[in-house]
Design a protein around this motif. Structure first.
Motif, mmCIF file in Angstrom:
data_model
loop_
_atom_site.group_PDB
_atom_site.id
_atom_site.type_symbol
_atom_site.label_atom_id
_atom_site.label_comp_id
_atom_site.label_asym_id
_atom_site.label_seq_id
_atom_site.Cartn_x
_atom_site.Cartn_y
_atom_site.Cartn_z
ATOM 1 N N TRP A 1 80.226 27.409 51.054
ATOM 2 C CA TRP A 1 80.079 26.067 50.519
ATOM 3 C C TRP A 1 81.091 25.172 51.214
ATOM 4 O O TRP A 1 82.146 25.625 51.642
ATOM 5 N N ARG B 1 77.541 33.758 51.612
ATOM 6 C CA ARG B 1 77.363 32.352 51.259
ATOM 7 C C ARG B 1 78.631 31.574 51.569
ATOM 8 O O ARG B 1 79.730 32.084 51.389
ATOM 9 N N LYS C 1 76.477 25.457 52.460
ATOM 10 C CA LYS C 1 75.741 24.536 51.601
ATOM 11 C C LYS C 1 76.720 23.409 51.278
ATOM 12 O O LYS C 1 77.814 23.657 50.782
#
Length: 111
Positions: A47, A45, A76
């Motif tokens: 960000w 992941r 994200k």
């Protein structure tokens, strides 16, 4: 340096630094992938702030990782990762703020 919380872009130095980080990160990921069978050790992941220079930083880092066959997932965009706005201090030099608003500057610096 100016007190800032506004939108800006990466300098050439910033792009070079982000690229160096990308190369180092890719090499570390390559080492992890070669020495372990644990896929959970890879980056799963990412960000990113919505600010342009942050997206530029991610692009430079992820581009280098991809070139080393260690692509990063798409980030994200997280709106809470934005900078603060400094109101009447915005864009002024730190020394100028310290002279014009000494008390509040000292409080700000002590936090």
């Amino acid at each position: 340096a100016a007190v800032s919380g506004h939108e800006s872009v990466l300098t050439y130095d910033g792009i070079a630094q982000a690229s160096k980080l990308g190369v180092k990160l890719a090499r570390l990921q390559s080492e992890v992938n070669l020495t372990t069978t644990c896929a959970a050790r890879t980056i799963i992941r990412c960000w990113c702030s919505p600010l342009h220079r942050c997206r530029q930083t991610f692009a430079a880092v992820s581009g280098c990782c991809a070139a080393y066959q260690c692509p990063l997932p798409q980030p994200k965009v997280h709106w809470d990762l934005r900078e603060i706005h400094f109101c009447q201090w915005q864009g002024k030099l730190r020394r100028q703020v310290a002279l014009e608003d000494e008390h509040n500057w000292n409080v700000f610096k002590s936090v």
